[in-house]
Design a protein around this motif. Structure first.
Motif: not given
Ligand code: ZN
Length: 172
Positions: A88-115
């Motif tokens: 299991d590497t799911d704690d770090l990233a989604l399967p086949k993903a190139h970026y960690t969960h931390r990067v994805v959630s940061m990016a999504v937050r910048l768009v969704v929450e900070d607009g």
């Protein structure tokens, strides 16, 4: 004392080509096990081979460099079920993903929450977190929304111990 108002000159200003960006610092992570319980029958399955994946993580601002995780993980074969599965590497990233969960959630937050618009979010990630994410990739993440993580979680159930194998056990 350094505060949030501190101004650092951006050494990457004017850089337009990805190849010109500073070389990433490599951080190794191991999810490499001799045996893992088979997700289907729960019998212990031996390691068949070891593979590596690279994940782009949030960068190192002090060193002014991106950070890449070099994740070594084992693939196992269950002779009883005749299936292969990954440690299991799911704690770090989604399967086949190139970026960690931390990067994805940061990016999504910048768009969704900070607009922020996608391009601005992309620039922001580079300037403040030293991780280069093309704006189209951020757009994909945002548009996939919650659906994506749900689907990915579902898909990966066959290849993991359903949350059982979350912790890092070092066998050596
Ligand atoms: Zn099995």
């Amino acid at each position: 004392m350094e505060g949030p108002g501190e101004h650092l000159p951006d050494v990457t200003e004017g850089i337009t080509r990805v190849e010109d960006l500073p070389k990433p610092r490599i951080v190794t992570q191991s999810r490499n096990f001799k045996c893992r319980p088979c997700p289907s029958c729960d019998r212990s399955a031996y390691r068949d081979r070891v593979v590596t994946r690279i994940l782009h993580d949030l960068g190192d601002l002090r060193a002014n460099r991106p950070v890449d995780l070099k994740v070594t993980y084992s693939q196992h074969y269950c002779s009883h079920c005749d299936i292969y599965f990954n440690a299991d590497t799911d704690d770090l990233a989604l399967p086949k993903a190139h970026y960690t969960h931390r990067v994805v959630s940061m990016a999504v937050r910048l768009v969704v929450e900070d607009g922020l618009p996608y391009r601005t979010a992309s620039w922001h990630l580079w300037r403040d977190h030293r991780v280069f994410v093309p704006f189209a990739t951020i757009q994909n993440w945002v548009e996939a929304g919650g659906k994506k993580s749900g689907a990915a979680r579902h898909r990966s159930v066959s290849g993991r111990g359903v949350g059982r194998v979350q912790r890092v056990h070092r066998s050596r």
